[in-house]
Design an enzyme around this catalytic site. Structure first.
Site, PDB file in Angstrom:
ATOM      1  N   ASP A 105       0.834  -1.201   0.000  1.00 16.26           N
ATOM      2  CA  ASP A 105       0.000   0.000   0.000  1.00 16.26           C
ATOM      3  C   ASP A 105       0.875   1.260   0.000  1.00 16.26           C
ATOM      4  O   ASP A 105       2.023   1.233   0.457  1.00 16.26           O
ATOM      5  CB  ASP A 105      -0.884   0.036   1.260  1.00 16.26           C
ATOM      6  CG  ASP A 105      -1.897  -1.099   1.261  1.00 16.26           C
ATOM      7  OD1 ASP A 105      -2.187  -1.630   0.172  1.00 16.26           O
ATOM      8  OD2 ASP A 105      -2.378  -1.441   2.352  1.00 16.26           O
TER       9      ASP A 105
HETATM   10  N1  URA Z   1      -1.430  -6.024   3.650  1.00 14.80           N
HETATM   11  C1  URA Z   1      -1.886  -4.749   3.664  1.00 14.80           C
HETATM   12  O1  URA Z   1      -2.885  -4.454   4.293  1.00 14.80           O
HETATM   13  N2  URA Z   1      -1.209  -3.836   2.988  1.00 14.80           N
HETATM   14  C2  URA Z   1      -0.084  -4.106   2.287  1.00 14.80           C
HETATM   15  O2  URA Z   1       0.495  -3.205   1.686  1.00 14.80           O
HETATM   16  C3  URA Z   1       0.379  -5.437   2.284  1.00 14.80           C
HETATM   17  C4  URA Z   1      -0.315  -6.382   2.978  1.00 14.80           C
END
Ligand code: URA
Length: 239
Positions: A105
């Site tokens: 993310d």
């Molecule tokens: N899980 C999440 O919530 N975000 C990420 O970036 C990777 C795994």
């Protein structure tokens, strides 16, 4: 197969083909230790060692990069609003076809692999391969044994989507989470189901490959071939 030196240099993003003659004339480019002055001279990138200002250039077809992704950067090749992980690569690594193998993310940081090898990325990301990813998450509440039990059994999201069993371990200010899938916002959503909000998220490892702790956020380096094997390996974790 032999290729013209100006093509090799432009493919590796060292310079454009029109800039190549000037760079070559400066004596900066060597092949197997000898200066290359002519832009139509041909080399076999599987055999010949090409350097620019003394630094060998990666001439193999595929490139594999480990990045310590910083927060605020999008895991994509292009974005209209924000900088992408490809934008922050050093210029010589911004090779045609490079893309992030898997997502992190925008507000998450840590281990991200970039490559131009679609088959390798597919193997690493395929849910069937069960490659484990380990994260550290800071949470707004303490992790309880009940939460750990729910992770072990497999979290079910509110839309009915079921996750495979995962490991939740208590840590300072939060937890370590180990999952073998890559569902969208998976860690945040799994913890949210248990009532915990993620305040900070960092990926620590993929398969048996750990983030190189000498890389500062935003830095990256090429992976060694043994490290590629580690990426596809699963540590023995018991769920
Ligand atoms: N899980 C999440 O919530 N975000 C990420 O970036 C990777 C795994």
């Amino acid at each position: 197969m032999k290729k013209r030196i100006d093509k090799i240099l432009s493919e590796r993003n060292i310079c454009t083909r029109s800039q190549a003659p000037k760079l070559l004339k400066s004596g900066a480019v060597k092949a197997n230790g000898a200066c290359v002055f002519k832009n139509d001279e041909k080399f076999d990138t599987d055999v010949d060692v090409i350097t620019v200002n003394g630094n060998p250039i990666n001439t193999s077809e595929h490139i594999y990069i480990m990045m310590n992704k910083p927060q605020g950067v999008v895991s994509a090749t292009q974005d209209n609003l924000s900088k992408t992980v490809v934008d922050i690569l050093p210029k010589e690594m911004q090779i045609k076809g490079i893309f992030p193998a898997g997502r992190l993310d925008k507000d998450a940081c840590g281990l991200l692999v970039l490559t131009n090898d679609g088959e390798f990325a597919h193997n690493m990301l395929s849910p069937k391969k069960h490659v484990y990813k380990r994260y550290y998450a800071k949470t707004d509440i303490e992790i309880t044994p009940e939460m750990q039990e729910r992770f072990k059994k497999g979290i079910v999201f509110s839309d009915g989507q079921a996750c495979l069993p995962a490991v939740l371990e208590k840590a300072q200010d939060g937890c370590f989470v180990t999952v073998c899938e890559g569902k969208f916002h998976q860690v945040k959503k799994m913890l949210a189901v248990c009532g915990a909000k993620v305040l900070y998220l960092k990926r620590l490892s993929i398969g048996a490959l750990e983030l190189d702790d000498t890389l500062a956020e935003g830095e990256c380096r090429e992976l060694e071939s043994e490290e590629l094997d580690l990426l596809l390996l699963n540590k023995n974790i018991s769920v």
